[in-house]
Scaffold this active site. Structure first.
Site, PDB file in Angstrom:
ATOM      1  CE  LYS A 108      -4.504   0.863   0.060  1.00 52.48           C
ATOM      2  NZ  LYS A 108      -5.528   0.109  -0.679  1.00 52.48           N
TER       3      LYS A 108
ATOM      4  CG  ASP B 260      -7.181   3.539  -1.367  1.00 49.45           C
ATOM      5  OD1 ASP B 260      -7.557   2.359  -1.334  1.00 49.45           O
ATOM      6  OD2 ASP B 260      -7.334   4.315  -0.414  1.00 49.45           O
TER       7      ASP B 260
END
Length: 444
Positions: A125, A165
């Site tokens: 991430k 995201d």
């Protein structure tokens, strides 16, 4: 169990003040207890200690110039958490709340989410505390180019494949990819969520929201029920929320509420999605505009009140910890039957416990919102083969993946004596594959 308690204590000691990361690690490791008891080799090989420690953490500064020629500096992150089953895969988030704790919690969750898809992708991430709201296209472009000027050294089509995201949509992915291509002089599938004209996949935009609803419908079908005729609320009004509403409505549900960071709208007649799309996707406006355009709709400041609206199904699709213990109790009191997590970790540990005690069907994020990363992996496959599948092909594969995730976590929960506990089932089913791969690869 002493081993689990020891690992959790070490996580908190080695990572002080990282509350989101502590929360994710606690939820995951606690639910793995019956599995760890069956596998003493985990302790002998320090498997859990290795699992909760990222393989690599990259932090960097991101200097950029605004339209008034003023220089700003933001923080950038990429946590490459686990590559046991494939290259790191996970989104990039641009939001003021981004910090190392948030990125690590997202990366840890991503390991298991990616494993659950059945596809060969590891967990990672990244992101920045940059706020894209109110910025011009030129400012967004310059920030993305600066961000990628550092990130490009650490990613690659077979190493680490980021995606979008919160705060990173098609526009941002385009700017990021353009800079990567410029720096590396290669056109490869290093970012997913790309535009269709330069290697993207059909159905990627819809994937997370659609996937959430596919799993919701499968869970209800397993109980001889379905979404048809159900009243639903969906938090958020971004990509995930919009397409969760679209798919839920197509299956006969009546969605009556949505929100953004300022407040929520309630439309007892059912949300008119074309109005929401115009406001959020075209105008980039606020959800409050909906009440001005749709007769009978109500807008209320603040987000928490949305959970007081009676519903059969609640799909939190905004951000972490949006449903706390108090909100969970309100949902239970008003008769909610199913919670499907479309955002990452949107329910606090207290909220989850409240739903469990009340017998509410709870579909955790790492399973329920895996449709986005699953379709990202399908995009990677298309890029590798220089292929372009139809919307129907991708959507069919997505639905099959989500149905299989549900069935696998259901079976895992039952195997370990926790039938219906899908938090445990998802963690166990996802961890099993990762643990086997880590053991096979030695102490690395």
């Amino acid at each position: 169990m002493q081993y689990l308690e020891k690992v959790l204590a070490e996580v908190k000691a080695k990572n002080p003040n990282e509350n989101e990361f502590h929360q994710a690690a606690t939820e995951i490791l606690t639910s793995l207890k019956p599995m760890v008891e069956r596998h003493p080799e985990y302790e002998r090989t320090a498997l859990l200690e290795r699992f909760v420690e990222p393989e690599r953490t990259v932090m960097f500064r991101v200097p950029w110039v605004d339209d008034k020629n003023r220089v700003h500096v933001n923080k950038g992150y990429r946590v490459q958490f686990n590559s046991a089953i494939g290259p790191y895969k996970g989104g990039i988030r641009f939001h003021p709340t981004v910090n190392l704790s948030v990125i690590k919690f997202l990366g840890l969750e991503q390991i298991l989410k990616n494993s659950l898809t059945g596809l060969p992708i590891g967990g990672g991430k990244g992101g920045s505390d940059f706020d894209p709201k109110g910025k011009s296209d030129g400012e967004i472009m310059r920030f993305c180019q600066s961000f990628m000027t550092e990130l490009y050294r650490h990613i690659g089509a077979d190493t680490d494949v980021p995606a979008g995201d919160i705060g990173v949509g098609g526009r941002e992915i385009g700017y990021l990819f353009g800079q990567y291509k410029r720096l590396r002089n290669e056109h490869v599938g290093v970012l997913t969520g790309r535009g269709l004209s330069y290697g993207g996949s059909l159905a990627r935009t819809e994937a997370t929201g659609y996937g959430l609803v596919y799993m919701t419908e499968e869970a209800l079908n397993a109980r001889n029920d379905g979404l048809n005729g159900k009243t639903a609320i969906v938090s958020g009004s971004g990509n995930v929320a919009i397409y969760a509403v679209e798919k839920a409505q197509s299956l006969g549900a009546k969605v009556v509420a949505m929100y953004d960071s300022n407040g929520y709208v309630y439309d007892r007649n059912g949300i008119r999605l074309e109005v929401v799309k115009q406001i959020k996707e075209v105008e980039r406006g606020r959800i409050s505009e909906y009440a001005k355009r749709v007769k009978g709709a109500e807008y209320r400041e603040g987000c928490k009140g949305i959970w007081n609206i009676p519903c059969d199904v609640a799909l939190p699709c905004a951000t972490q910890n949006e449903i706390d213990g108090e909100s969970a109790k309100a949902l239970v009191k008003n008769g909610v039957k199913l919670i499907g997590e479309g955002a990452n970790m949107p329910t606090t540990l207290e909220g989850i416990e409240t739903f469990k005690k009340a017998g509410v069907l709870f579909l955790p994020a790492k399973a329920a919102n895996a449709g986005g990363v699953a379709t990202s992996a399908l995009e990677m496959a298309q890029s590798s083969g220089r292929l372009f599948w139809t919307f129907e092909e991708v959507d069919r594969k997505l639905k099959n993946i989500m149905v299989n995730i549900y069935r696998n976590m259901d079976a895992a929960a039952e195997e370990y004596g926790m039938k219906g506990d899908y938090v445990a089932g998802a963690n166990i089913a996802g961890f099993k594959k990762v643990a086997e791969a880590m053991l096979a690869q030695g102490i690395v």
